[in-house]
Write an enzyme that holds these catalytic residues in place. Structure first.
Site, PDB file in Angstrom:
ATOM      1  N   LYS A  14       9.123  -1.614 -15.403  1.00 11.39           N
ATOM      2  CA  LYS A  14      10.394  -2.173 -15.708  1.00 11.39           C
ATOM      3  C   LYS A  14      11.410  -1.629 -16.504  1.00 11.39           C
ATOM      4  CE  LYS A  14       8.573  -1.935 -11.530  1.00 11.39           C
ATOM      5  NZ  LYS A  14       8.890  -1.409 -10.171  1.00 11.39           N
ATOM      6  N   GLY A  55       0.299  -1.283  -0.069  1.00 13.65           N
ATOM      7  CA  GLY A  55       0.024   0.183   0.645  1.00 13.65           C
ATOM      8  C   GLY A  55       1.016   1.283  -0.071  1.00 13.65           C
TER       9      GLY A  55
END
Length: 352
Positions: A301, A219
Site C-alpha cells: 500500500k 477470501g
C-alpha cells in the site's frame, strides 16, 4: 521518433515521470517528461531523434513499475474529420512494416467515449493498412500502437510485442468469478498473468501445493488458490466465506497475519493487508529470506507522497538483504490494472 508515450493509472503520472526520468538519466539519454494530472499518460521527449528507441531497447518493459503500456513515436498528431485513413497512411510511409495493430485509448472518461469510435474505425483501417502493404501478421515485426486522445488526435507509435504490455493499454479482460467473495480476487489472477508465463502455470500453480493467505478474509485471494486446488491456510481474525470453507481445502487460522509462521515450508505466500509498506516489506524479507515460502505475491500500500521513491527504497532493501544472505531471488513489481493506491510484488526464491 523522439517521444516515448506511456499509459498509467490516472493520478500516477508523477510516478511515471519520476521512474522514466531516473532510467533515462542512468542510461544517459537526455530528455524531459511531461504530463497533466489525471490524464492517464506521460510523454518523455528525448533530445536525440533516436532517444525513445534507445530507451525501449535498453529497458525491459516488465521491469517498469508504474507504466502500463509504452510506444515510441513523433508525438500526437491531428487528424481531419474525414479522410483519417489517408492521413494515417501518409504518416506511416516512413515507418517499418508492422506485424500487428492495436488501437488504444487512455484510461479516462474521455477515453471510454473514444473507444466506441475505435471499435468502428479499426476494421476499415486494418483493411487499408493490409492493402497498402503496411501491415502483415508477423509476431517478429514491430506492433503498431495507435493511441487516440480523441477521434481527431492520435499518437502513432511502435513497440516490440515481446517488450511491451501483454494486453492493449495494459488492461487485462478478466471475468469476475461469481463464486469469489470479493473483487480483490482479480488482483491475484492478474498478478499471475503478469509475472508467470502461462506455459508454467501447471507446474508453479499446481494442485496440492501448500499456500498461505495472510489477511485472507473474506477470501478473494484464497478463492484463486482453491480454484487451482491448492491447500490453503487462510490467516485472518475476520470471517471467511462459507463456500471456501466447504471446499475442504482451507484451514482458517484466526491470528495476526504479521505474526503467523508456517510449521513447514510452503509453496506460496500471498498477502493483501492494508499496512505501511515498510512493514510489509519486512514481512516479505522474512518469508523469502528465511525460506518459509518459494514464491510470494504481496501488495504494498502506497503513501500519499513520494510513492515511487518509497517503492524503490523497499525493493532496494530487499535486494540487498537477499544478496547478503547469498540468495538468488527474482523480484518483480508492477502497478496492476486492478491495483489502486498500491503496487503488486512477486518474488521467487531460486535454489542455487
Amino acid at each position: 521518433m523522439n517521444t516515448l508515450l506511456m499509459h498509467c493509472r490516472p493520478g500516477f503520472e508523477g510516478e511515471v515521470c519520476a521512474e522514466i526520468a531516473e532510467h533515462a538519466a542512468t542510461l544517459e539519454i537526455p530528455g524531459y517528461a511531461k504530463s497533466k494530472p489525471a490524464s492517464a499518460h506521460v510523454e518523455f521527449v528525448c533530445q536525440d531523434a533516436d532517444g525513445a528507441e534507445r530507451l525501449m531497447r535498453r529497458l525491459r518493459f516488465a521491469d517498469l513499475i508504474f507504466p502500463r503500456q509504452w510506444a515510441r513515436g513523433p508525438g500526437f498528431i491531428e487528424l481531419p474529420e474525414s479522410q483519417r485513413i489517408e492521413v494515417l497512411l501518409a504518416e506511416l510511409a516512413s515507418y517499418p512494416v508492422c506485424g500487428s495493430l492495436w488501437l488504444e485509448v487512455l484510461d479516462t472518461n474521455a477515453g471510454k467515449e473514444v473507444s466506441t469510435f475505435c471499435r468502428k474505425f479499426e476494421k476499415p483501417l486494418r483493411a487499408a493498412l493490409v492493402k497498402a502493404g503496411r501491415l502483415q501478421e508477423d509476431p517478429a515485426l514491430p506492433r503498431l500502437l495507435l493511441t487516440f486522445r480523441s477521434g481527431r488526435e492520435v499518437f502513432v507509435g511502435l513497440a516490440e510485442p515481446r517488450n511491451s504490455a501483454l494486453w492493449p493499454m495494459g488492461i487485462p479482460r478478466l471475468k469476475f468469478p461469481r463464486e469469489a467473495p470479493s473483487r480483490s480476487t482479480l488482483k491475484l489472477e492478474e498478478a499471475w498473468h503478469q509475472f508467470i508465463p502461462r506455459s508454467e502455470w501447471d507446474k508453479r500453480l499446481a494442485p496440492d501445493m501448500l499456500a498461505v493467505d495472510l489477511g485472507a478474509a473474506p477470501g478473494g485471494w484464497t478463492w484463486q488458490l482453491v480454484n487451482r486446488e491448492m491447500r490453503v491456510t487462510a490467516v485472518d481474525n475476520g470471517p471467511m466465506a462459507e463456500n471456501l470453507m466447504y471446499s475442504g481445502l482451507v484451514d482458517h487460522q484466526k491470528v495476526d497475519g504479521y505474526q503467523y509462521r508456517p510449521r513447514q515450508r510452503v509453496d506460496w505466500m500471498v498477502c493483501d493487508i492494508v499496512e505501511k509498506p515498510a512493514r510489509t516489506g519486512a514481512l516479505i524479507e522474512t518469508w523469502i529470506g528465511e525460506g518459509l515460502c518459494r514464491e510470494a505475491v504481496v501488495n504494498l500500500k502506497l503513501p500519499m507522497k513520494q510513492r515511487y521513491a518509497e517503492v524503490r527504497k523497499i525493493l532496494q532493501r530487499l535486494r540487498e538483504s537477499f544478496d547478503a544472505r547469498g540468495l538468488k531471488v527474482v523480484i518483480g513489481c508492477k502497478q496492476l490494472y486492478h491495483d489502486r493506491e498500491e503496487v503488486t510484488c512477486h518474488l521467487r526464491r531460486l535454489e542455487r
